[in-house]
Design a protein around this motif. Structure first.
Motif, PDB file in Angstrom:
ATOM      1  N   VAL A 280      41.539  25.601  28.554  1.00 27.96           N
ATOM      2  CA  VAL A 280      40.549  25.739  27.480  1.00 27.96           C
ATOM      3  C   VAL A 280      41.244  25.417  26.156  1.00 27.96           C
ATOM      4  CG1 VAL A 280      39.139  27.471  28.675  1.00 27.96           C
ATOM      5  CG2 VAL A 280      41.084  28.209  27.283  1.00 27.96           C
ATOM      6  N   MET A 281      40.451  25.281  25.089  1.00 32.27           N
ATOM      7  CA  MET A 281      41.009  24.858  23.804  1.00 32.27           C
ATOM      8  C   MET A 281      41.729  25.979  23.071  1.00 32.27           C
ATOM      9  SD  MET A 281      37.839  22.457  22.473  1.00 32.27           S
ATOM     10  CE  MET A 281      36.500  23.607  22.784  1.00 32.27           C
TER      11      MET A 281
ATOM     12  N   ASP B 149      37.912  29.262  22.504  1.00 31.17           N
ATOM     13  CA  ASP B 149      37.116  28.207  23.134  1.00 31.17           C
ATOM     14  C   ASP B 149      35.758  28.808  23.505  1.00 31.17           C
ATOM     15  OD1 ASP B 149      35.924  26.732  25.416  1.00 31.17           O
ATOM     16  OD2 ASP B 149      37.735  25.511  25.274  1.00 31.17           O
TER      17      ASP B 149
ATOM     18  N   ARG C 266      33.838  28.606  25.732  1.00 30.10           N
ATOM     19  CA  ARG C 266      33.592  28.965  27.135  1.00 30.10           C
ATOM     20  C   ARG C 266      34.273  30.268  27.522  1.00 30.10           C
ATOM     21  NH1 ARG C 266      35.835  23.405  29.222  1.00 30.10           N
ATOM     22  NH2 ARG C 266      37.122  23.850  27.390  1.00 30.10           N
TER      23      ARG C 266
ATOM     24  N   ALA D  92      35.336  33.794  20.742  1.00 33.23           N
ATOM     25  CA  ALA D  92      34.684  32.631  21.333  1.00 33.23           C
ATOM     26  C   ALA D  92      33.171  32.721  21.173  1.00 33.23           C
ATOM     27  CB  ALA D  92      35.043  32.512  22.806  1.00 33.23           C
TER      28      ALA D  92
ATOM     29  N   ARG E  10      32.426  31.772  17.694  1.00 31.47           N
ATOM     30  CA  ARG E  10      32.538  30.328  17.484  1.00 31.47           C
ATOM     31  C   ARG E  10      31.347  29.600  18.113  1.00 31.47           C
ATOM     32  NH1 ARG E  10      37.727  26.605  19.345  1.00 31.47           N
ATOM     33  NH2 ARG E  10      36.770  24.572  18.940  1.00 31.47           N
ATOM     34  N   LYS E  11      30.849  30.175  19.183  1.00 31.66           N
ATOM     35  CA  LYS E  11      29.752  29.549  19.905  1.00 31.66           C
ATOM     36  C   LYS E  11      28.410  29.774  19.218  1.00 31.66           C
ATOM     37  CE  LYS E  11      28.292  29.419  24.751  1.00 31.66           C
ATOM     38  NZ  LYS E  11      28.443  30.143  26.023  1.00 31.66           N
TER      39      LYS E  11
ATOM     40  N   ARG F 229      28.523  19.625  21.855  1.00 34.12           N
ATOM     41  CA  ARG F 229      29.193  20.150  23.044  1.00 34.12           C
ATOM     42  C   ARG F 229      28.256  21.081  23.798  1.00 34.12           C
ATOM     43  NH1 ARG F 229      34.941  21.381  19.910  1.00 34.12           N
ATOM     44  NH2 ARG F 229      35.462  19.176  19.593  1.00 34.12           N
TER      45      ARG F 229
ATOM     46  N   ASP G 288      30.738  23.731  14.908  1.00 34.00           N
ATOM     47  CA  ASP G 288      31.996  24.236  15.451  1.00 34.00           C
ATOM     48  C   ASP G 288      33.079  24.230  14.381  1.00 34.00           C
ATOM     49  OD1 ASP G 288      33.542  24.956  17.937  1.00 34.00           O
ATOM     50  OD2 ASP G 288      34.735  23.263  17.218  1.00 34.00           O
TER      51      ASP G 288
ATOM     52  N   ASP H  52      35.750  22.782  14.636  1.00 36.85           N
ATOM     53  CA  ASP H  52      36.318  21.429  14.617  1.00 36.85           C
ATOM     54  C   ASP H  52      35.514  20.475  13.735  1.00 36.85           C
ATOM     55  OD1 ASP H  52      38.333  22.054  16.359  1.00 36.85           O
ATOM     56  OD2 ASP H  52      37.331  21.238  18.149  1.00 36.85           O
TER      57      ASP H  52
ATOM     58  N   ASN I 268      28.134  23.121  18.644  1.00 35.66           N
ATOM     59  CA  ASN I 268      28.212  23.805  19.946  1.00 35.66           C
ATOM     60  C   ASN I 268      26.823  24.233  20.371  1.00 35.66           C
ATOM     61  OD1 ASN I 268      31.063  23.867  19.815  1.00 35.66           O
ATOM     62  ND2 ASN I 268      30.950  25.704  18.518  1.00 35.66           N
TER      63      ASN I 268
END
Ligand code: ATP
Ligand code: MG
Length: 558
Positions: free
Chosen positions: A284-285, A289, A291, A297, A300-301, A473, A533, A535, A544
């Motif tokens: 995973v990142m 991440d 996921r 996470a 972030r999601k 994503r 995200d 990123d 995301n």
């Protein structure tokens, strides 16, 4: 609607609330809880449940909840984790009464260990780890007493002091409680209280080279903080008698331990050790991440704190282990975002549409409602032009009955804008549809039509020249099996990783989506909930998928 009576309200108390209310009835009104993470990893959704219980009970009963880092193992712990844990708890919406560390109590714990030695209740053992393990026996075979078990208190005091001063290497000696090598509860067979670890601790530096074990540190730390309800997960129930034993032997504040069932989720790995492996091996990142089941996470999601709290409330507090459907977590975020998220238009699988009777170079703006569930969210302007994109799925060349979207000769409404009619289907050499040529009804802007005819289908779209290209994503569960540990022979949990857990596509977004802050979820109308995200850059926005609009995964996998 059900009317809540006193009776139903009482019935809906969970067992911890019942215990507390019984205590209050007996006159013990003070509620002091604590959340005790070990700073050796990032918090996950299971911890979120524990946080909601501990802080929630304190809130409900006018009590306090401490944050206590259980930092007794310097080798695995780090300030990086301390900081992330604090951030995650605050993000969930809780604030601790006091920030404490088990390491704050190392001096006190040491003094108490000396006291136990004096009372003949602890001794220094020179056996190797292996010998100690062997000597413990099994459930059916009593253990064997250590040859060092009957050292005098003076000798033990001297050796323990020298252990502390660093005279012995790692593993050379341990301090053990002297209880009963034949006890039916294996934990009572002279449990280890201290081991030697010559390692720098992230808070106490090199002051200590002996570190207390969980069973010796935890209850005593609770007692120091005068914790009234020490809540932990079910696997600690066998530790409770030992927890009580130390407190009684030391005659200190009597904290009590209560156990609840830990949270397990389908398709979700909750073991910190295994999650760390996924991070270290680059599967995973990172810890955040989208996921991962970690709180960072989820953030972030695009999950909201309210949705995670609602989930904890929904799954409740159980006394027996169970597995919760991942769909429930998704349901909670979907419900929350349906109320709070702004709506936008984005096309994820684009098909070009040219509106042949709309002048070239013309541009107009339509007013779009930001959130039909919340008037205060206001409106925005969406640009419209001769060339637009629609979702490929919203067109069918040979539509079945009841397909209310676009088909040759058919008409559909563009959300907030005009009615268009499909006049011509353009294909490439292989017969793939590459473009639709449509006409629009100039009288039909903003919901009306020239002759009052009704058109059932409404589809979303983006203006071609205004569209913002973004990486989108799409996340699916990280594991293909409901129980990720359920591996066939010769295979491991890692073989259950889902190769399609992240699918990256290019989407076309309406321009206002550039302004959405990182982590804030919006609804792409008719598609799902998405958020920018970490990123994301102005040149290359990355979104995301927080959650689909409907629960498609459960349907496919049942
Ligand atoms: P470790 O194996 O590193 O001890 P842990 O998941 O138990 O991992 P801790 O930092 O010790 O992590 O946990 C802090 C608190 O969160 C503990 O009280 C623990 O019982 C609780 N907790 C951990 N996992 C879950 C879970 N899946 N459901 C509910 N509570 C949990
Ligand atoms: Mg633990």
């Amino acid at each position: 609607m059900a009317i809540e009576t006193n009776e139903t309200r009482e019935k809906s108390l969970n067992f911890l609330e019942e215990i507390i209310e019984t205590d209050i009835a007996k006159g013990n009104a003070r509620v002091q809880t604590r959340f005790p993470p070990e700073p050796n990893g990032y918090l996950h959704i299971g911890h979120a449940k524990s946080i909601c219980i501990n802080f929630g009970l304190a809130q409900k009963y006018g009590g306090k909840c401490n944050l206590r880092f259980d930092d007794t193992n310097p080798v695995k712990e780090d300030v990086e984790y301390v900081d992330s844990i604090k951030r995650d708890i605050r993000w969930l919406g809780f604030e601790w009464a006091q920030e404490r560390y088990a390491s704050d109590y190392f001096d006190q714990l040491y003094e108490w260990a000396v006291e136990l030695i004096r009372k003949g209740l602890a001794y220094v053992d020179d056996q190797t780890q292996e010998q100690i393990r062997e000597g413990r026996g099994t459930v059916s075979v009593p253990g064997r007493e250590s040859p060092w078990r009957n050292r005098t208190a003076e000798e033990n005091l001297d050796l323990f002091e020298r252990m502390r001063r660093g005279e012995f290497p790692d593993g050379a000696k341990v301090l053990r409680a002297k209880i009963d090598m034949a006890h039916p509860n294996m934990l009572f067979r002279d449990p280890i209280m201290y081991r030697i670890i010559h390692a720098e601790h992230h808070r106490t530096g090199n002051k200590w080279c002996i570190y207390p074990m969980y069973d010796y540190a935890h209850g005593q730390s609770d007692s120091i903080e005068q914790i009234t309800h020490s809540i932990c997960t079910l696997e600690f129930d066998v530790h409770r008698p030992l927890y009580d034993w130390f407190i009684q032997a030391l005659d200190i504040f009597p904290s009590h331990q209560y156990e609840f069932a830990r949270l397990n989720l389908t398709y979700t790995m909750m073991s910190k050790r295994k999650l760390l492996k996924l991070v270290q091996e680059g599967v995973v990142m990172g810890w955040d991440d989208p996921r991962m089941p970690t709180i960072c996470a989820l953030r972030r999601k695009g999950y909201t704190p309210a949705s995670v709290r609602a989930f904890a409330e929904m799954v409740g507090v159980a006394k027996r282990d169970n597995v919760i459907d991942l769909g429930k977590l998704e349901y909670c975020v979907r419900e929350d975002l349906n109320r709070t998220a702004e709506r936008r238009m984005a096309v994820l699988n684009p098909l070009k549409v040219v509106i042949t009777n709309y002048e070239e170079g013309r541009k107009e703006f339509f007013t779009a409602v930001n959130n039909p569930e919340d008037e205060a969210a206001g409106t925005r302007q969406v640009p419209f032009s001769r060339e637009i994109y629609i979702e490929r799925d919203d067109f069918m060349e040979e539509p079945p009955k009841k397909f209310f979207r676009l088909a040759p000769g058919g008409e559909v409404r563009l959300r907030y804008a005009y009615l268009i009619r499909c006049e011509e289907v353009v294909k490439d050499a292989e017969g793939n549809v590459t473009e639709l040529r449509c006409t629009y009804d100039p009288q039909s802007g903003g919901g009306s039509s020239s002759d009052g005819r009704r058109v059932k289908g409404v589809i979303h779209w983006v203006s071609a020249e205004d569209a913002v290209k973004a990486e989108v994503r799409l996340f699916n569960p990280l594991f293909t099996k409901a129980d990720p540990d359920d591996a066939e022979e010769g295979r491991t949990w890692e073989d259950n990783l889902n190769p399609e857990s992240m699918v990256r596509i290019e989407g076309l977004l309406e321009p206002s989506l550039r302004e959405v802050p990182v982590g804030r979820a919006v609804q792409f109308e008719r598609v799902g909930y998405f958020c920018p995200d970490t990123d994301s850059t102005p040149e290359r926005p990355v979104f995301n998928r927080t959650v689909t609009l409907k629960d498609s995964w459960a349907k496919i996998n049942k």
